[in-house]
Design an enzyme around this catalytic site. Structure first.
Site, PDB file in Angstrom:
ATOM      1  CE1 TYR A  63       0.212   2.378   4.006  1.00 41.10           C
ATOM      2  CE2 TYR A  63       1.275   0.261   4.340  1.00 41.10           C
ATOM      3  CZ  TYR A  63       1.062   1.563   4.732  1.00 41.10           C
ATOM      4  OH  TYR A  63       1.710   2.059   5.827  1.00 41.10           O
ATOM      5  CE  LYS A  98      -3.001   5.485   5.268  1.00 44.86           C
ATOM      6  NZ  LYS A  98      -3.317   5.825   6.662  1.00 44.86           N
ATOM      7  CE  LYS A 132      -4.877  16.055  -8.642  1.00 44.56           C
ATOM      8  NZ  LYS A 132      -5.993  15.072  -8.659  1.00 44.56           N
TER       9      LYS A 132
END
Length: 196
Positions: free
Chosen positions: A103, A105, A118
């Site tokens: 994973y 974040k 962005k």
């Protein structure tokens, strides 16, 4: 693209330019670490054949987070969002089994709707556990003279001085795959809309 492409594969080196980073939460080069951890970057560019506004509707919004598991189903199992899509939004990406990452974040540190840029920095996850000190992704939608655009995906990273093992894992393969998948998705939508 298979799971091994995430951390390895062909790396296309990009043009040198100074990025503008806002609120990234990291010390600048030469600050506390005395410039010990130089920034390195890799870049991939994809000509889309699509208008910049159409591509930015995806990259500049949370639609990108929604589409990632759909367009990269062998890479991302799910993406959870905390935030409204602006600066400070966190994406929690859970990777598919068999991927060398579990994973990560990502925190949006820049969302520039005027210049179509962005930036997101990994704040937690397997990529940092592997030894990267900083892992920043920048997406720029660059309009061409013919009113189409290219997607410039840049990976900016830092590793400890002399850590060639971790540095060798840096790749734009996933960012390139995402750009291609989003482009194909938008073209398919456009084609379906014209035949309906």
């Amino acid at each position: 693209m298979n799971g091994a492409d995430i951390l390895s594969g062909m790396i296309r080196r990009g043009r040198g330019y100074e990025p503008v980073i806002e609120d990234d939460g990291y010390e600048e080069e030469g600050d506390e670490d005395g410039g010990k951890f130089p920034k390195k970057s890799l870049c991939h560019e994809l000509e889309t054949g699509l208008p910049a506004a159409d591509v930015w509707k995806v990259y500049g919004s949370l639609l990108l987070a929604e589409l990632i598991p759909q367009v990269l189903p062998t890479i991302a199992a799910k993406v959870e969002v905390a935030g409204d899509g602006g600066v400070g939004t966190i994406l929690h990406v859970t990777f598919c089994p068999g991927i060398p990452l579990t994973y990560q974040k990502d925190k949006f540190i820049k969302v520039d709707h005027e210049n179509l840029v962005k930036e997101a920095v990994v704040v937690e996850g397997t990529v940092l556990d592997l030894g990267f000190l900083k892992y920043l992704m920048r997406f720029e939608i660059v309009e061409s003279a013919d009113k189409t655009c290219l997607i410039r995906s840049t990976l900016e990273y830092e590793v400890a001085d002399g850590d060639t093992n971790t540095a060798s894992l840096a790749s734009t393969a996933t960012l390139a795959g995402l750009a291609e998948a989003i482009t194909n998705h938008l073209k398919a939508q456009k084609s379906a809309g014209q035949t309906s």
